[in-house]
Design a protein around this motif. Structure first.
Motif, PDB file in Angstrom:
ATOM      1  N   PRO A 108       8.066  10.777  12.049  1.00 49.02           N
ATOM      2  CA  PRO A 108       8.047   9.084  11.562  1.00 49.02           C
ATOM      3  C   PRO A 108       7.381   7.552  11.848  1.00 49.02           C
ATOM      4  CG  PRO A 108       9.798   9.754  13.258  1.00 49.02           C
ATOM      5  CD  PRO A 108       8.739  10.919  12.580  1.00 49.02           C
ATOM      6  N   ASP A 109       6.090   8.114  11.618  1.00 46.23           N
ATOM      7  CA  ASP A 109       5.071   6.499  11.622  1.00 46.23           C
ATOM      8  C   ASP A 109       3.874   6.783  11.019  1.00 46.23           C
ATOM      9  OD1 ASP A 109       4.453   9.216  13.408  1.00 46.23           O
ATOM     10  OD2 ASP A 109       2.837   7.525  14.446  1.00 46.23           O
ATOM     11  N   GLN A 110       3.842   8.124   9.680  1.00 50.57           N
ATOM     12  CA  GLN A 110       3.027   8.534   9.156  1.00 50.57           C
ATOM     13  C   GLN A 110       3.819   8.262   7.555  1.00 50.57           C
ATOM     14  OE1 GLN A 110       1.391  12.635  10.020  1.00 50.57           O
ATOM     15  NE2 GLN A 110       0.441  11.331  12.434  1.00 50.57           N
ATOM     16  N   PRO A 111       2.623   7.615   6.971  1.00 45.87           N
ATOM     17  CA  PRO A 111       3.257   7.388   5.598  1.00 45.87           C
ATOM     18  C   PRO A 111       3.634   9.516   5.088  1.00 45.87           C
ATOM     19  CG  PRO A 111       0.493   8.429   5.492  1.00 45.87           C
ATOM     20  CD  PRO A 111       0.984   7.911   6.994  1.00 45.87           C
ATOM     21  N   VAL A 112       4.596   9.072   3.768  1.00 53.26           N
ATOM     22  CA  VAL A 112       4.870  10.169   2.950  1.00 53.26           C
ATOM     23  C   VAL A 112       4.224  11.196   2.854  1.00 53.26           C
ATOM     24  CG1 VAL A 112       6.938   8.988   2.379  1.00 53.26           C
ATOM     25  CG2 VAL A 112       5.102   9.205   0.734  1.00 53.26           C
ATOM     26  N   PHE A 113       4.204  12.339   2.384  1.00 51.67           N
ATOM     27  CA  PHE A 113       3.139  13.568   1.782  1.00 51.67           C
ATOM     28  C   PHE A 113       3.363  13.426  -0.044  1.00 51.67           C
ATOM     29  CE2 PHE A 113       4.940  16.555   5.039  1.00 51.67           C
ATOM     30  CZ  PHE A 113       3.864  16.847   6.245  1.00 51.67           C
ATOM     31  N   VAL A 114       3.976  12.953  -0.280  1.00 51.12           N
ATOM     32  CA  VAL A 114       3.671  12.460  -1.679  1.00 51.12           C
ATOM     33  C   VAL A 114       5.036  11.425  -1.759  1.00 51.12           C
ATOM     34  CG1 VAL A 114       2.458  14.947  -2.591  1.00 51.12           C
ATOM     35  CG2 VAL A 114       5.874  14.465  -2.913  1.00 51.12           C
ATOM     36  N   GLN A 115       4.701  10.710  -3.289  1.00 46.12           N
ATOM     37  CA  GLN A 115       5.489   9.796  -4.165  1.00 46.12           C
ATOM     38  C   GLN A 115       5.554  10.149  -5.322  1.00 46.12           C
ATOM     39  OE1 GLN A 115       4.131   6.170  -3.123  1.00 46.12           O
ATOM     40  NE2 GLN A 115       4.591   6.046  -1.314  1.00 46.12           N
TER      41      GLN A 115
ATOM     42  N   THR B 240      -0.203  13.177  -8.059  1.00 49.08           N
ATOM     43  CA  THR B 240      -0.953  14.085  -9.018  1.00 49.08           C
ATOM     44  C   THR B 240      -1.214  15.328  -7.441  1.00 49.08           C
ATOM     45  OG1 THR B 240      -1.912  13.369 -10.203  1.00 49.08           O
ATOM     46  CG2 THR B 240      -3.026  15.314 -10.179  1.00 49.08           C
ATOM     47  N   VAL B 241      -0.649  16.513  -7.210  1.00 51.61           N
ATOM     48  CA  VAL B 241      -0.879  17.367  -6.493  1.00 51.61           C
ATOM     49  C   VAL B 241      -1.235  18.371  -7.325  1.00 51.61           C
ATOM     50  CG1 VAL B 241       1.126  16.697  -5.455  1.00 51.61           C
ATOM     51  CG2 VAL B 241       1.367  18.051  -7.420  1.00 51.61           C
TER      52      VAL B 241
ATOM     53  N   GLY C 185      -1.596  23.230  -6.565  1.00 50.76           N
ATOM     54  CA  GLY C 185      -1.446  23.917  -5.602  1.00 50.76           C
ATOM     55  C   GLY C 185      -1.035  24.866  -4.292  1.00 50.76           C
ATOM     56  N   ASP C 186      -2.051  24.013  -3.468  1.00 50.53           N
ATOM     57  CA  ASP C 186      -1.760  24.143  -1.891  1.00 50.53           C
ATOM     58  C   ASP C 186      -1.645  22.846  -1.442  1.00 50.53           C
ATOM     59  OD1 ASP C 186      -4.521  22.452  -2.723  1.00 50.53           O
ATOM     60  OD2 ASP C 186      -5.497  24.132  -1.455  1.00 50.53           O
ATOM     61  N   THR C 187      -1.352  21.539  -2.200  1.00 50.29           N
ATOM     62  CA  THR C 187      -0.761  20.253  -1.754  1.00 50.29           C
ATOM     63  C   THR C 187       0.589  20.404  -1.251  1.00 50.29           C
ATOM     64  OG1 THR C 187      -1.688  19.437  -3.337  1.00 50.29           O
ATOM     65  CG2 THR C 187      -0.041  18.153  -2.052  1.00 50.29           C
ATOM     66  N   ILE C 188       0.750  20.093   0.228  1.00 47.99           N
ATOM     67  CA  ILE C 188       1.834  20.414   1.137  1.00 47.99           C
ATOM     68  C   ILE C 188       2.645  19.145   0.909  1.00 47.99           C
ATOM     69  CG2 ILE C 188       3.034  19.568   3.590  1.00 47.99           C
ATOM     70  CD1 ILE C 188       0.133  20.639   4.868  1.00 47.99           C
ATOM     71  N   VAL C 189       3.696  19.048   0.312  1.00 44.13           N
ATOM     72  CA  VAL C 189       4.705  17.952  -0.897  1.00 44.13           C
ATOM     73  C   VAL C 189       5.567  17.969   0.635  1.00 44.13           C
ATOM     74  CG1 VAL C 189       4.021  18.499  -2.628  1.00 44.13           C
ATOM     75  CG2 VAL C 189       6.143  19.571  -1.551  1.00 44.13           C
ATOM     76  N   CYS C 190       6.287  18.108   1.371  1.00 46.25           N
ATOM     77  CA  CYS C 190       7.194  17.919   2.571  1.00 46.25           C
ATOM     78  C   CYS C 190       7.806  19.114   3.329  1.00 46.25           C
ATOM     79  CB  CYS C 190       8.678  17.863   1.838  1.00 46.25           C
ATOM     80  SG  CYS C 190       9.344  19.131   1.237  1.00 46.25           S
ATOM     81  N   ILE C 191       8.069  18.680   4.597  1.00 52.31           N
ATOM     82  CA  ILE C 191       8.270  19.762   5.473  1.00 52.31           C
ATOM     83  C   ILE C 191       9.760  20.102   5.262  1.00 52.31           C
ATOM     84  CG2 ILE C 191       8.643  19.916   7.860  1.00 52.31           C
ATOM     85  CD1 ILE C 191       6.071  18.430   8.218  1.00 52.31           C
TER      86      ILE C 191
ATOM     87  N   VAL D  82       1.480  24.741  -7.827  1.00 57.16           N
ATOM     88  CA  VAL D  82       1.608  24.040  -9.196  1.00 57.16           C
ATOM     89  C   VAL D  82       0.262  23.071  -8.895  1.00 57.16           C
ATOM     90  CG1 VAL D  82       3.160  25.106 -10.373  1.00 57.16           C
ATOM     91  CG2 VAL D  82       3.348  23.212  -9.066  1.00 57.16           C
ATOM     92  N   ASN D  83      -0.090  22.452 -10.181  1.00 54.15           N
ATOM     93  CA  ASN D  83      -1.208  21.506 -10.055  1.00 54.15           C
ATOM     94  C   ASN D  83      -0.127  20.505 -11.438  1.00 54.15           C
ATOM     95  OD1 ASN D  83      -3.136  22.519  -8.905  1.00 54.15           O
ATOM     96  ND2 ASN D  83      -4.092  23.155 -10.725  1.00 54.15           N
ATOM     97  N   GLY D  84      -0.283  19.349 -11.108  1.00 54.23           N
ATOM     98  CA  GLY D  84       0.760  18.341 -12.104  1.00 54.23           C
ATOM     99  C   GLY D  84       1.060  16.662 -11.283  1.00 54.23           C
ATOM    100  N   THR D  85       1.865  16.350 -11.547  1.00 47.41           N
ATOM    101  CA  THR D  85       2.384  15.089 -10.806  1.00 47.41           C
ATOM    102  C   THR D  85       3.468  15.292 -11.111  1.00 47.41           C
ATOM    103  OG1 THR D  85       0.693  14.146 -13.069  1.00 47.41           O
ATOM    104  CG2 THR D  85       2.214  13.064 -12.076  1.00 47.41           C
ATOM    105  N   ILE D  86       4.215  14.346  -9.953  1.00 48.78           N
ATOM    106  CA  ILE D  86       5.479  14.555  -9.062  1.00 48.78           C
ATOM    107  C   ILE D  86       6.442  13.015 -10.040  1.00 48.78           C
ATOM    108  CG2 ILE D  86       6.463  13.264  -7.510  1.00 48.78           C
ATOM    109  CD1 ILE D  86       5.308  15.920  -7.213  1.00 48.78           C
TER     110      ILE D  86
END
Length: 162
Positions: free
Chosen positions: A101-108, A112-113, A115-121, A135-139
């Motif tokens: 809860p006290d850390q920033p979100v993984f992605v918004q 740009t992400v 393939g190995d970018t963690i996007v959530c839990i 995948v490589n791309g943009t959220i």
């Protein structure tokens, strides 16, 4: 679980009630009933009286067919699909957008992400599972809120791949 007769009775009662949706869970089984409230109206050649303004504060009736009125009505364009990949939940659990809860979100949205970018839990049975983009791309869209319960196969993110 319910017998066929009980299920038929339940459907009848739901149909006659003002309830639009009903969910029943028992012994690990889940039943979800929804009403289909869409009504299709046939197009006819009936005459529609449409007010038009002739002079200030004076209105007269103009006779037009339904087709003429429909041609004058602007129909919104369908939205352009701005993604070509969805990250779906691999399990039932609770969605978390940051490691704590006290850390920033993984992605918004807009990030740009790779393939190995963690996007959530997704937490399931006290196990915290890191979900990668794959995948490589943009959220382009985040479809769930932090702390929301998610189902297996539920889309979590939309990505425009590169």
């Amino acid at each position: 679980m319910l017998s066929i007769k009980e299920l038929e009775t339940l459907i009848e009662k739901l149909d006659k009630s003002s309830i639009d949706e009903f969910t029943y869970e028992a012994n690990g089984a889940k039943l979800k009933l929804k009403k289909n409230n869409t009504i299709a109206e046939p197009v006819s050649k009936e005459v529609v009286h449409k007010p038009i303004e002739v002079q200030p504060q004076q209105v007269v009736q103009k006779e037009e067919t339904v087709e003429q009125v429909q041609q004058e009505v602007s129909v919104p364009q369908t939205a352009v699909k701005d993604y070509d990949h969805e990250i779906k939940s691999p399990m039932v659990g609770t969605f978390y957008s940051s490691p704590s809860p006290d850390q920033p979100v993984f992605v918004q949205t807009g990030d740009t992400v790779s393939g190995d970018t963690i996007v959530c839990i997704v937490e399931a049975m006290k196990l915290f599972n890191e979900i990668e983009a794959d995948v490589n791309g943009t959220i382009t869209e985040i479809l769930v809120e932090n702390g929301e319960l998610v189902e297996y196969g539920q889309p979590l993110f939309r990505i425009k791949t590169v």
